[in-house]
Structures are given as structure tokens and as C-alpha cells.
Write a protein that holds these residues in place. Structure first.
Motif, short mmCIF file in Angstrom:
data_model
loop_
_atom_site.label_atom_id
_atom_site.label_comp_id
_atom_site.label_asym_id
_atom_site.label_seq_id
_atom_site.Cartn_x
_atom_site.Cartn_y
_atom_site.Cartn_z
N GLY A 1 72.40 -66.09 -85.65
CA GLY A 1 72.05 -64.68 -85.71
C GLY A 1 72.96 -63.88 -86.61
O GLY A 1 72.51 -62.99 -87.34
N VAL A 2 74.26 -64.19 -86.60
CA VAL A 2 75.22 -63.46 -87.42
C VAL A 2 75.14 -63.91 -88.88
O VAL A 2 74.94 -63.10 -89.79
N THR A 3 75.32 -65.20 -89.11
CA THR A 3 75.35 -65.67 -90.49
C THR A 3 73.97 -65.69 -91.13
O THR A 3 73.86 -65.62 -92.36
N GLY A 4 72.94 -65.77 -90.31
CA GLY A 4 71.59 -65.83 -90.84
C GLY A 4 71.12 -64.57 -91.53
O GLY A 4 70.17 -64.60 -92.33
N VAL A 5 71.76 -63.43 -91.25
CA VAL A 5 71.35 -62.18 -91.88
C VAL A 5 72.03 -61.98 -93.24
O VAL A 5 71.58 -61.17 -94.05
N PRO B 1 65.87 -51.41 -93.27
CA PRO B 1 67.20 -50.80 -93.16
C PRO B 1 68.24 -51.76 -92.58
O PRO B 1 67.95 -52.53 -91.66
N PHE B 2 69.44 -51.70 -93.13
CA PHE B 2 70.56 -52.50 -92.64
C PHE B 2 70.80 -52.25 -91.16
O PHE B 2 71.13 -53.15 -90.40
N SER B 3 70.60 -51.00 -90.73
CA SER B 3 70.86 -50.63 -89.34
C SER B 3 69.95 -51.35 -88.36
O SER B 3 70.28 -51.46 -87.17
N ALA B 4 68.83 -51.86 -88.83
CA ALA B 4 67.94 -52.63 -87.96
C ALA B 4 68.15 -54.13 -88.14
O ALA B 4 68.11 -54.90 -87.18
N MET B 5 68.39 -54.56 -89.39
CA MET B 5 68.49 -55.99 -89.67
C MET B 5 69.82 -56.59 -89.24
O MET B 5 69.86 -57.71 -88.71
N PHE B 6 70.92 -55.89 -89.46
CA PHE B 6 72.23 -56.42 -89.08
C PHE B 6 72.30 -56.71 -87.57
O PHE B 6 72.72 -57.79 -87.16
N PRO B 7 71.85 -55.79 -86.70
CA PRO B 7 71.92 -56.08 -85.27
C PRO B 7 70.85 -57.06 -84.78
O PRO B 7 71.00 -57.62 -83.69
N GLN C 1 79.92 -57.44 -75.97
CA GLN C 1 81.14 -56.82 -76.47
C GLN C 1 81.06 -56.46 -77.96
O GLN C 1 81.92 -55.74 -78.46
N HIS C 2 80.05 -56.96 -78.66
CA HIS C 2 79.92 -56.62 -80.07
C HIS C 2 79.65 -55.13 -80.23
O HIS C 2 78.93 -54.53 -79.43
N MET C 3 80.19 -54.54 -81.29
CA MET C 3 80.08 -53.09 -81.46
C MET C 3 78.63 -52.61 -81.57
O MET C 3 78.34 -51.46 -81.24
N ILE C 4 77.71 -53.47 -82.00
CA ILE C 4 76.32 -53.01 -82.12
C ILE C 4 75.65 -52.83 -80.76
O ILE C 4 74.58 -52.23 -80.66
N HIS C 5 76.30 -53.31 -79.70
CA HIS C 5 75.73 -53.16 -78.36
C HIS C 5 76.40 -52.06 -77.55
O HIS C 5 76.14 -51.94 -76.34
N VAL C 6 77.24 -51.25 -78.18
CA VAL C 6 77.85 -50.12 -77.47
C VAL C 6 76.76 -49.08 -77.22
O VAL C 6 76.18 -48.54 -78.17
N PRO C 7 76.43 -48.79 -75.97
CA PRO C 7 75.28 -47.92 -75.70
C PRO C 7 75.53 -46.43 -75.95
O PRO C 7 74.60 -45.70 -76.31
#
Length: 393
Positions: free
Chosen positions: A80-84, A230-236, A363-369
């Protein structure tokens, strides 16, 4: 139609699952696991066609990551991380893709994007120094994407800050071998990266804002719909998909173990209405997370493919839902883990590994609600988002 990569993942599923414990002991993915992932082509799903990639729909990417994570959370996380990263390379100067994949289309790229260093201007490029934690899958990657603050020439960041994404070959950075000692996602090998005085030519850099707004893709001729997202959708996307897939794997392990389990009271669990209720509810919640995650990225894809604009509110809605998908799925896993019996905590029980991996993924920053929900509420009201809330929208 099921993507061929997804079919190959399912064919190798028993082998992936059997290697999960070894990956955890190693603190990184084993060579056998990496070989299976390369053979399946998971990390080439978002890669440009001219470099042996599939230019796949992001839905296929998310489903592939979830499929791997169901059998091994660490392997799914690395996918998921490296695949993007091939998705972003496709939007950069074409020379970058040629350098990375010219000799081998299965070359992997690590990250982190956190601006952990300063890139000082020097000639036609930058000199980079810094240290970055959490470079997932780095042992098996030949390049690394790093976030950096543009320097002012005197050792300080420019003001206002300007974030660059820079990419370096393996010879230009060092992995800190003893830097990955954690309680979950142990097999990801997310080690620290250190860079000391590496020169990065300008063409191997891109402004974070240019990627966020799609300007990099347009400037470098990446015309496919995939590269306009958008990066904001694809990165997470891959990160959240890994968490949902981990929870699916945990649910499957729970169900298999409860079928014949007998409680200390002598009651078979299949006759315990409380455990069964929680199991059914958890299955519905985890499936809802899967569906909502895929629906969000598919909706953005369809809008862009139709030539329609995607505004801040729409992007913010997708980010909000990605965060909620992860938390909903992990909460569901908590409910069934608490009812799985004492044997669930044994080290030889895969259920406890799924539980630890899922919580580590949150704990990843993209999951901070907080920031995602706060920003979304403002966007729904038609109000401007302050910089600290707009950074990943």
C-alpha cells in the motif's frame, strides 16, 4: 472483472500467509515474500505502461492491497505504501522513470514524505541533509522518496515553508539498521533513512503543491485519468486499504477459530448469542469500510474521467471517509478480538498479530481523525480551510 494481479495474489495466498510469522521475526519482508509480490505484479499496478506497468484503476490497486493484507498485514502495508510511488513518478520529469525502471520494471521505491530534512539550492539542484523515520519496505527498494523543506541558502527553511518531494537512488542514503523495533507491523521494516550531503538534480524533485493540485502531471504529459487524481486521495488509499485488509484477515481468523471453540462453561461458541452477534456486526462494519473506501476513489476517478472539476469539499469528503473506514474496521476487530478467548493472545495465534498490526496502522498521520473531520465540517459549510487542515485535502 477481476484484475489479473488480484487473481495471482489469491493463487499465492497460502504461501503469503505461511510467511507472515517469518517476516515478523525478521523485522522486514523475507525474500520469499518479496518474490511472491513481484511475481504477482502488485507494485506495478499504478506504474506507467511504458515502464511495464498496468495504469490500473485505483479500485484495483486498493483491492490488491487488501487481498495481500488479509494474509499478511506487513506485506499488505508495504504494498500500500510503496505501491503508490510509481503513480507519483509518472507525474515527474520522464528522466526519473527512465532511471528507475529502465533496467528493471520491478524496481521498488520507498518513502517517507514527512519533511525531515532541508534541501539547500546548489547549482541545478539541491544538497540534502536530514533523517527520516518510517521508510516502509526500504530493504527491498532501490530508490527513496523523501519530503524536504526548501532551504534559503543559509541552512534554514524558506519562509513561508516550501515542501519538496525528492527522490534518491540507494547509493545516496543510508538505512539505520536498529531503528525499527515496534509492537505492530513489525515485518514492514520501516527503518530510518539518513542523508548526508547528497546532491539531487532539479529534475528529481517536485513541489508537494504541484502534486497536490495536479500541476506536475499536466506539466510532464501524464494524460491518463489515473495520474490526474489528487494526491490527498491517492497517497492515503493504499495505507487505509492495508488496514481494512488486515481487519478482514483478523475477522477470518476469528471465525475459523470460533467454529469449534468450547468456552470454559462447556458451551460451544457457535451457541453463544453474544459472540455470534459481535461477529456478525463486525463483518458488516468491515465490509462497509471496504465498500466506502472503494466508492470514494471510484467517484473521484469518474468525475475526473468525465472532465468535471473536483473541489475542496469533494476531496475533503473522501479524506473524511478514508479515515472513518480505518477506524470503523479496527473498532470492529476490537469487538471480536475481545470475544475470541484467551488463546487469541498466544504468539502462535495469527489473530493477535492482525490486532497489533491494525492498531499500528491507525498511528499513521493520514488516519488522525481530528484534522480530517474538522476540515470536512468547514468544507461542508463553504468556509476556507486554514493551512494546517488543508495540507492533505
Amino acid at each position: 472483472m477481476t484484475h489479473e494481479v488480484l487473481r495471482r495474489i489469491e493463487e499465492s495466498a497460502p504461501k503469503l500467509a505461511a510467511l507472515a510469522d517469518e517476516n515478523e521475526r525478521l523485522g522486514k519482508l523475507s525474500e520469499d515474500t518479496v518474490a511472491l509480490l513481484r511475481s504477482a505484479g502488485v507494485l506495478r499496478l499504478l506504474q506507467p505502461a511504458k515502464h511495464g506497468g498496468y495504469v490500473a484503476h485505483p479500485r484495483d490497486f486498493a483491492e490488491a492491497v487488501m487481498a495481500v493484507a488479509r494474509h499478511d498485514g506487513a506485506a499488505g502495508w508495504v504494498c500500500g505504501v510503496t505501491g503508490v510511488h510509481p503513480w507519483e513518478v509518472a507525474q515527474m520529469d520522464p528522466r526519473v522513470g527512465d532511471e528507475i525502471w529502465g533496467g528493471n520494471p520491478d524496481t521498488w521505491i520507498a518513502s517517507p514524505y514527512m519533511p525531515g530534512g532541508i534541501a539547500e539550492p546548489s547549482g541545478d539542484g539541491y544538497v540534502l541533509n536530514g533523517r527520516w523515520p518510517f521508510s516502509s519496505g526500504s530493504d527491498h527498494c532501490e530508490w527513496d522518496f523523501l519530503g524536504a523543506l526548501a532551504g534559503d541558502g543559509g541552512g534554514n527553511p524558506v519562509n513561508p515553508p516550501e515542501v519538496l518531494h525528492v527522490i534518491l537512488p540507494r547509493a545516496d542514503y543510508e538505512l539505520v539498521e536498529d531503528s525499527w523495533d515496534v509492537m505492530g507491523l513489525c515485518g514492514t521494516g520501516s527503518k530510518d533513512v539518513v542523508v548526508q550531503g547528497a546532491f539531487i538534480p532539479s529534475y528529481r524533485t517536485v513541489g508537494q503543491g504541484d502534486v497536490m493540485e495536479g500541476q506536475a502531471a499536466e506539466r510532464n504529459g501524464a494524460t491518463e485519468t489515473l495520474y490526474k487524481l489528487p494526491f490527498s486521495a491517492m497517497f492515503p488509499l493504499g495505507i487505509t486499504a492495508a488496514v481494512v485488509g488486515i481487519c478482514e484477515g483478523g475477522l477470518a481468523a476469528h471465525v475459523a477459530q470460533q467454529r469449534d471453540r468450547v468456552a470454559v462453561t462447556g458451551v460451544q461458541i457457535r451457541d453463544d448469542p453474544y459472540v455470534l452477534y459481535s461477529t456478525g456486526e463486525a463483518a458488516a462494519e468491515i465490509e462497509a469500510s471496504r465498500i466506502q473506501l472503494i466508492e470514494g476513489i471510484s467517484r473521484l476517478y469518474d468525475l475526473i474521467d468525465a472532465g468535471k472539476p473536483v473541489g475542496v469539499e469533494e476531496r475533503s469528503n473522501v479524506r473524511r471517509n478514508q479515515v472513518r473506514c480505518a477506524w470503523r474496521a479496527v473498532h470492529a476487530l476490537d469487538e471480536i478480538f475481545a470475544r475470541s478467548g484467551g488463546n487469541a493472545i498466544r504468539r502462535n495465534n495469527p489473530l493477535q498479530r492482525y490486532w497489533r498490526d491494525a492498531h499500528a496502522g491507525l498511528q499513521h498521520m493520514i488516519h488522525v481523525p481530528g484534522t480530517a473531520y474538522h476540515g470536512n465540517a468547514l468544507a461542508q459549510m463553504g468556509l476556507d480551510l486554514p493551512p494546517q487542515l488543508a495540507v492533505l485535502v
